[in-house]
Motif scaffolding. Structure first.
Motif, PDB file in Angstrom:
ATOM      1  N   SER A 128      56.189 106.681 -35.094  1.00  0.00           N
ATOM      2  CA  SER A 128      56.523 108.442 -35.166  1.00  0.00           C
ATOM      3  C   SER A 128      55.231 108.426 -36.018  1.00  0.00           C
ATOM      4  N   VAL A 129      54.621 107.677 -36.630  1.00  0.00           N
ATOM      5  CA  VAL A 129      53.658 108.733 -37.935  1.00  0.00           C
ATOM      6  C   VAL A 129      51.905 108.999 -37.046  1.00  0.00           C
ATOM      7  N   SER A 130      51.869 110.520 -37.420  1.00  0.00           N
ATOM      8  CA  SER A 130      50.952 111.471 -36.697  1.00  0.00           C
ATOM      9  C   SER A 130      49.285 110.874 -36.893  1.00  0.00           C
ATOM     10  N   ILE A 132      45.995 108.244 -39.192  1.00  0.00           N
ATOM     11  CA  ILE A 132      45.901 106.839 -39.629  1.00  0.00           C
ATOM     12  C   ILE A 132      46.665 106.867 -41.003  1.00  0.00           C
ATOM     13  N   GLY A 133      45.983 108.174 -42.167  1.00  0.00           N
ATOM     14  CA  GLY A 133      46.023 108.454 -43.124  1.00  0.00           C
ATOM     15  C   GLY A 133      48.452 108.132 -43.552  1.00  0.00           C
ATOM     16  N   GLU A 134      48.275 108.585 -43.006  1.00  0.00           N
ATOM     17  CA  GLU A 134      50.377 108.432 -43.210  1.00  0.00           C
ATOM     18  C   GLU A 134      50.118 106.529 -42.255  1.00  0.00           C
ATOM     19  N   LEU A 135      49.685 106.394 -41.347  1.00  0.00           N
ATOM     20  CA  LEU A 135      49.746 105.045 -41.475  1.00  0.00           C
ATOM     21  C   LEU A 135      49.626 104.405 -42.567  1.00  0.00           C
ATOM     22  N   VAL A 136      48.206 104.314 -42.825  1.00  0.00           N
ATOM     23  CA  VAL A 136      48.260 103.725 -43.296  1.00  0.00           C
ATOM     24  C   VAL A 136      49.057 103.684 -45.374  1.00  0.00           C
ATOM     25  N   GLU A 137      49.360 104.831 -45.563  1.00  0.00           N
ATOM     26  CA  GLU A 137      50.350 104.835 -46.051  1.00  0.00           C
ATOM     27  C   GLU A 137      51.473 104.029 -46.131  1.00  0.00           C
ATOM     28  N   GLN A 138      51.946 104.565 -44.858  1.00  0.00           N
ATOM     29  CA  GLN A 138      53.606 103.609 -44.590  1.00  0.00           C
ATOM     30  C   GLN A 138      53.392 101.955 -44.741  1.00  0.00           C
ATOM     31  N   ILE A 277      46.514 106.345 -32.442  1.00  0.00           N
ATOM     32  CA  ILE A 277      46.941 107.124 -33.025  1.00  0.00           C
ATOM     33  C   ILE A 277      45.437 108.082 -33.415  1.00  0.00           C
ATOM     34  N   VAL A 278      44.609 106.750 -33.406  1.00  0.00           N
ATOM     35  CA  VAL A 278      43.236 107.141 -33.121  1.00  0.00           C
ATOM     36  C   VAL A 278      42.846 107.906 -31.795  1.00  0.00           C
ATOM     37  N   LEU A 279      43.534 107.617 -30.696  1.00  0.00           N
ATOM     38  CA  LEU A 279      43.482 107.590 -29.596  1.00  0.00           C
ATOM     39  C   LEU A 279      43.690 109.252 -29.739  1.00  0.00           C
ATOM     40  N   HIS A 280      44.783 109.754 -30.443  1.00  0.00           N
ATOM     41  CA  HIS A 280      45.829 110.565 -29.778  1.00  0.00           C
ATOM     42  C   HIS A 280      45.092 111.637 -30.388  1.00  0.00           C
TER      43      HIS A 280
END
Length: 406
Positions: A128-130, A132-138, A277-280
């Motif tokens: 559900s992360v939108s 890359i920055g949020e993914l890295v933190e989560q 996420i990168v593709l999105h």
């Protein structure tokens, strides 16, 4: 690891469901201590316990295995002497030792099943992360939710890995320090450092005795007092783009083969989430660029159509005016001043504005896009020096009445 997972055990003492996971573990450890004390009493031997005095599932199993060997040795060495009560007691305690070891296997199996389920849930949350920055933190947070006290995510840059985010249970300051230290002193990838094998084989690694290993990242192991840790590659589009570190299993306090495999499984799933996420983000950026290009082309076409290139030549004496077709009730006349700065299409849009039409109605009447109408309105407001549509219409009517008819 979720605490709502149920563990079940059946033996010669109890039947049916026991407690939730943590309670079942505690129950089994209590039984282990009781049986070990019983062995010590019956076999007249010192109490078998871990060197550091702590008892977890792994150390309990090792102690129980040693106790089994002791009891079997006693029975074998004094087979005839133990035919009576003592022999019966040793045989009974041997059966209890096997039962408790079986219970430990059941709990470990339940723990592993729950851990794998936890990986699945963690990856679901990360989907559900939108960004890359949020993914890295989560990501480090989700690793700790799997049952680890500390986690670190680093970016792979050439022959180094640089810390980007971290999470520590109950210690946000340590997490910040991990990122600062790992960023200021990047880890190296060469023949001697453990992470090199991780990148080369594209598989997770398990490192024991980090404090005694001169090739483990010196600053980080000193800061964290790391003993054993697991590291796994983050792979996206076929390339290793990052490294995940985790240590201190919250139950065992150490790291083992299953921890290595579990973090590796999580890292593999995280790589797919990363790719998605990168593709999105790339598709969103491409869509935005295409929309901008489409608007530019539309405005270019409208500008060409609205230009005076196809307008009949104006006599020299009237070169500073343009000819427009006003409403049917107004005869044809030349315009000067602010109205003369408007293109033919902008004048048409202004005339429809004066008639009280909306952008949608103007677009339908002029056979142009609503977005193009907005552009024309913006341009004519600027040229007329009007703050809004109503002021532009007012200025239009004022300029029309001041223009002499011919």
């Amino acid at each position: 690891m979720d605490n709502d997972v149920q563990s079940y055990r059946t033996d010669d003492r109890e039947t049916g469901p026991l407690y939730c996971e943590l309670e079942t573990t505690g129950h089994v450890l209590r039984r282990s201590r009781e049986v070990l004390e019983l062995v010590s009493t019956i076999a007249k031997a010192p109490y078998i316990a871990p060197a550091d005095g702590t008892l977890d599932l792994h150390s309990a199993d090792s102690a129980l295995r040693a106790a089994e060997q002791l009891v079997v040795r006693r029975l074998t060495e004094h087979e005839n002497s133990f035919a009576g009560t003592l022999g019966t007691q040793l045989t009974g305690v041997l059966r209890q030792l096997g039962s408790v070891r079986l219970s430990i296997r059941d709990v470990e199996l339940a723990d592993r099943s729950a851990a794998i389920t936890g990986v699945h849930k963690a990856l679901q949350r990360l989907r559900s992360v939108s960004s890359i920055g949020e993914l890295v933190e989560q990501a480090p947070i989700e690793i700790c939710r799997l049952g680890y006290n500390r986690a670190l995510l680093s970016r792979l840059c050439g022959s180094t890995w640089i810390a980007r985010s971290a999470f520590v249970r109950g210690d946000a300051r340590l997490a910040d320090a991990m990122v600062q230290v790992g960023g200021a002193a990047p880890g190296r990838l060469d023949r001697e450092h453990p992470e090199t094998d991780l990148v080369r084989r594209r598989a997770p690694i398990l490192v024991h005795g980090a404090q005694d290993n001169p090739h483990v990242h010196h600053e980080l192991k000193t800061l964290m007092n790391t003993q054993d840790y697991v590291a796994a590659p983050l792979i996206a589009r076929g390339d290793v783009v990052g490294v995940l570190h985790a240590d201190e299993n919250s139950k065992t306090g150490t790291m083992g083969d299953f921890d290595r495999d579990l973090i590796g499984l999580f890292a593999e799933g995280l790589g797919f989430v990363f790719e998605r996420i990168v593709l999105h983000e790339q598709l969103t950026s491409l869509k935005s660029r295409l929309q901008d290009d489409a608007r530019s082309v539309s405005e270019l076409i409208d500008g060409f159509v609205d230009s005076d290139v196809l307008t009949p030549a104006v006599p020299p004496e009237a070169s500073d005016t343009i000819w427009v077709l006003p409403p049917p009730s107004v005869p044809l006349y030349p315009l000067k001043g602010p109205l003369a700065d408007l293109t033919r299409r902008e004048l048409e849009v202004l005339r429809h504005l004066a008639n009280g039409e909306s952008n949608t109605e103007i677009a339908a009447n002029l056979f142009i896009a609503a977005g193009t109408v907005k552009t024309h309105v913006k341009n004519l407001l600027r040229k007329l020096g009007a703050a809004n549509r109503a002021e532009a219409v007012s200025r239009y009517h004022g300029l029309i009445t001041q223009t002499p008819h011919r």
